[in-house]
Design an enzyme around this catalytic site. Structure first.
Site, PDB file in Angstrom:
ATOM      1  N   ASP A   1     -12.593  -0.486  -1.563  1.00  0.00           N
ATOM      2  CA  ASP A   1     -12.239  -1.379  -0.464  1.00  0.00           C
ATOM      3  C   ASP A   1     -13.459  -2.178  -0.004  1.00  0.00           C
ATOM      4  OD1 ASP A   1     -10.435  -2.452   1.298  1.00  0.00           O
ATOM      5  OD2 ASP A   1      -9.998  -0.585   2.356  1.00  0.00           O
ATOM      6  N   ASP A   2     -13.319  -3.499   0.062  1.00  0.00           N
ATOM      7  CA  ASP A   2     -14.333  -4.395   0.645  1.00  0.00           C
ATOM      8  C   ASP A   2     -15.660  -4.404  -0.126  1.00  0.00           C
ATOM      9  OD1 ASP A   2     -12.412  -4.787   2.565  1.00  0.00           O
ATOM     10  OD2 ASP A   2     -13.717  -4.440   4.270  1.00  0.00           O
TER      11      ASP A   2
ATOM     12  N   CYS B   1      -6.742  -7.094   2.040  1.00  0.00           N
ATOM     13  CA  CYS B   1      -6.381  -5.872   1.313  1.00  0.00           C
ATOM     14  C   CYS B   1      -5.007  -5.890   0.652  1.00  0.00           C
ATOM     15  CB  CYS B   1      -6.473  -4.674   2.261  1.00  0.00           C
ATOM     16  SG  CYS B   1      -8.146  -4.377   2.895  1.00  0.00           S
TER      17      CYS B   1
ATOM     18  N   HIS C   1      -1.807  -1.003  -0.023  1.00  0.00           N
ATOM     19  CA  HIS C   1      -2.148  -1.013   1.399  1.00  0.00           C
ATOM     20  C   HIS C   1      -1.019  -0.370   2.196  1.00  0.00           C
ATOM     21  CE1 HIS C   1      -4.111  -2.475   5.078  1.00  0.00           C
ATOM     22  NE2 HIS C   1      -2.883  -2.693   5.514  1.00  0.00           N
TER      23      HIS C   1
ATOM     24  N   ASP D   1     -11.402  -4.807  -4.274  1.00  0.00           N
ATOM     25  CA  ASP D   1     -10.216  -5.593  -3.923  1.00  0.00           C
ATOM     26  C   ASP D   1     -10.552  -7.007  -3.452  1.00  0.00           C
ATOM     27  OD1 ASP D   1     -11.207  -4.751  -1.445  1.00  0.00           O
ATOM     28  OD2 ASP D   1      -9.277  -4.033  -0.689  1.00  0.00           O
ATOM     29  N   HIS D   2     -11.748  -7.225  -2.930  1.00  0.00           N
ATOM     30  CA  HIS D   2     -12.223  -8.561  -2.547  1.00  0.00           C
ATOM     31  C   HIS D   2     -13.667  -8.424  -2.122  1.00  0.00           C
ATOM     32  CE1 HIS D   2     -11.451  -6.841   1.366  1.00  0.00           C
ATOM     33  NE2 HIS D   2     -10.167  -6.760   1.076  1.00  0.00           N
TER      34      HIS D   2
END
Length: 575
Positions: A37-38, A76, A130, A316-317
């Site tokens: 995540d992130d 997300c 998510h 994810d990003h």
């Protein structure tokens, strides 16, 4: 006699073919999909000299690292939908956090579901799809119910949100505690992954194990030893802390997700020392996550499964760490859209780097091809299995990603971005609106890698060429609105009052993430104190943001404290 002979031959062929099928299935590679995540590509293997990420660096040394991988939307849920369905957000018509992908494609076969249908045991641990903000997991994707650690976000109670104060939607933005790794969720997720790998070893059948780690997502919490890997003063704050010159005012964001946390200013540039602490916290949380990845990979090796397993590490990003004055994700800019992607597996090269352009939707067909499976027709992605074998091989001429914005004067618009090796074009307009109505951004990463200036007005020929590429894609769908009867009142259907509140929600959701941060909510409030109290009362699940259900379903009379005043500013709602 002849008939008996023929039957014997048929039976023999069936046995032989059955044996071939069984051997083929048993020989298929396992899949370990690690979702983070992130995570932006500030890992040591990506050239960051400060990062301490030995586990992921080791994975890159045993596989192929992608230098130019991009998410399909920098938030997300839509990004994870793209990973799991192989469909882009603009195809699904889902850009928010709360809408389940099966609302758009009820019969979709997800990545893990596809492997499950081919005889794999598919298990999901931690954050894969998510959940939250009204969204739920997808039982059809897993052989057994998915698993998540159930632990507090903070090790020290003093850092948790103080609901009685009524001012802080969330707790501290960071924590450095003298605790074991298992005190936080990612440590427990690693332990559960180790247990599942041991179970897979005992079964002896192919597995698809998806393991989702939360950090470095906010809050930046990690045991003290990971903070100690870095000297805070060694981190430099971003040189440019203003938006690109000439960019549409709405293209960036104010960091509303971060500003929900205690002690973070509601508006304006953050103090330099606070910025440095946040960057330190991001790196500490990243190193903590890396250590958990290492534990899982070490167990895979110890069990003798590494040579039979495809391993994918995917972020994810990206994340803004103060560049352009922005924090968090929620944009179409490079720091939010670019992701880390590393793939290793049987027969694949070691220590190679590919500069081919790839998208998140490409992961699904790639894994299917590597495992010898067909790819469902629904999937938009393009397999890069050939690039893994020949890292210099071109894959795409461009990638496409999106981000939505909602503005009081224009309603909902979507930024569709084309990213080539050199340029990024962003076209901002409402889905279905004429191209002539669009606002444009153009960035040249050869002459301006830091995105300091929108060059759309200076390079019309480049704009024309990139818009031709964009025109080759289907028009984006607008955000799906689910009837209130299906969502408990949280969508565009229902009474006139509900529709009005849906419109109010859309106008306040300035970053288009499908939730209202405290900052977005308070921007329309004439009195911050009473507004904060109302926010806390409406935030039924206590996650520090308002879902559409929470906002639309709120009883405005009961939610509003006595004596609070409505805004007298024309065109501005008070909620």
């Amino acid at each position: 006699m002849l008939r008996r002979y023929r039957l014997s031959v048929v039976w023999l062929l069936m046995c032989v073919l059955g044996s071939v099928v069984r051997v083929g299935a048993a020989d298929r590679p396992n899949v370990l999909l690690i979702c983070v995540d992130d995570l932006k590509p500030v890992l040591a293997c990506y050239g960051d000299q400060q990062a301490r990420t030995p586990a992921i660096d080791g994975l890159a040394a045993r596989g192929v690292r992608f230098e130019r991988a991009f998410c399909n939307q920098a938030v997300c849920s839509p990004s994870r939908n793209s990973l799991m369905t192989g469909l882009r957000p603009q195809t699904l018509g889902i850009y928010d956090l709360g809408t389940h992908f099966r609302v758009a494609v009820p019969d979709a076969v997800t990545l893990s579901q596809h492997f499950r249908q081919q005889g794999y045991v598919a298990e999901g641990l931690g954050k894969i799809l998510h959940t939250g903000h009204g969204n739920v997991d997808d039982p059809a994707s897993w052989s057994v119910p998915s698993w998540r650690a159930r632990v507090p976000a903070y090790a020290e109670a003093r850092n948790a949100a103080d609901s009685e104060a009524g001012r802080d939607a969330k707790g501290a933005a960071w924590e450095a505690a003298e605790v074991a790794d298992s005190q936080y969720a990612d440590g427990q997720t690693a332990e559960e992954a180790i247990r599942r790998l041991r179970g897979a070893k005992e079964r002896g059948t192919p597995f698809f194990l998806a393991v989702g780690f939360l950090k470095p997502h906010l809050p930046f919490v990690a045991p003290q030893k990971y903070w100690d890997l870095y000297e805070r003063e060694s981190f430099a704050v971003a040189e440019r802390q203003t938006a690109p010159e000439g960019a549409p005012s709405y293209a960036g964001q104010a960091g509303g997700e971060l500003r929900n946390y205690r002690g973070i200013p509601a508006r304006g540039v953050l103090p330099e020392e606070q910025q440095r602490t946040l960057i330190h916290g991001y790196y500490a949380a990243m190193s903590y996550m890396d250590a958990q990845v290492g534990r899982v990979l070490d167990e895979l090796e110890r069990l003798g499964l590494a040579d039979k397993t495809i391993v994918v590490l995917w972020g994810d990003h990206g994340w803004h760490l103060g560049d352009h004055g922005m924090w968090c994700k929620h944009t179409n800019y490079e720091q939010a859209a670019r992701i880390p992607l590393v793939v290793s597996g049987p027969g694949l090269p070691h220590g190679e780097v590919s500069r081919s352009l790839v998208e998140t939707v490409d992961v699904y067909p790639t894994l299917a091809e590597l495992a010898g499976l067909t790819v469902p027709l629904q999937v938009e992605g393009r397999s890069f299995a050939g690039v893994l074998r020949e890292p210099d091989r071109p894959h795409r001429e461009h990638v496409i990603h999106v981000y939505p914005r909602t503005m009081p004067e224009r309603g909902s618009v979507l930024g569709r971005a084309i990213r080539t090796e050199r340029y990024r074009l962003v076209e901002w307009k409402a889905p279905g609106a004429p191209a002539a109505e669009a606002d444009l951004e153009l960035y040249d990463y050869e002459t301006d890698p830091e995105e300091t200036r929108n060059q759309a007005g200076q390079q019309p020929e480049v704009v024309r060429q990139l818009r031709e590429l964009l025109a080759g894609h289907p028009e984006a769908k607008p955000q799906i609105r689910v009837e209130a009867s299906k969502t408990g009142g949280g969508a565009a259907g229902g009474s006139g009052a509900a529709r009005d509140r849906n419109g109010m929600f859309d106008r306040r959701d300035t970053n288009g993430d499908g939730t209202l941060s405290r900052d977005e909510f308070l921007a329309s409030q004439p009195d911050a104190d009473s507004g904060s109290a109302r926010f806390m009362k409406m935030d039924r699940d206590g996650d520090g943001s308002l879902s559409r259900d929470e906002f639309v379903g709120a009883d405005s009379k009961s939610a509003k404290p006595a004596g609070s005043a409505r805004s007298s500013i024309p065109g501005r709602d008070s909620e």
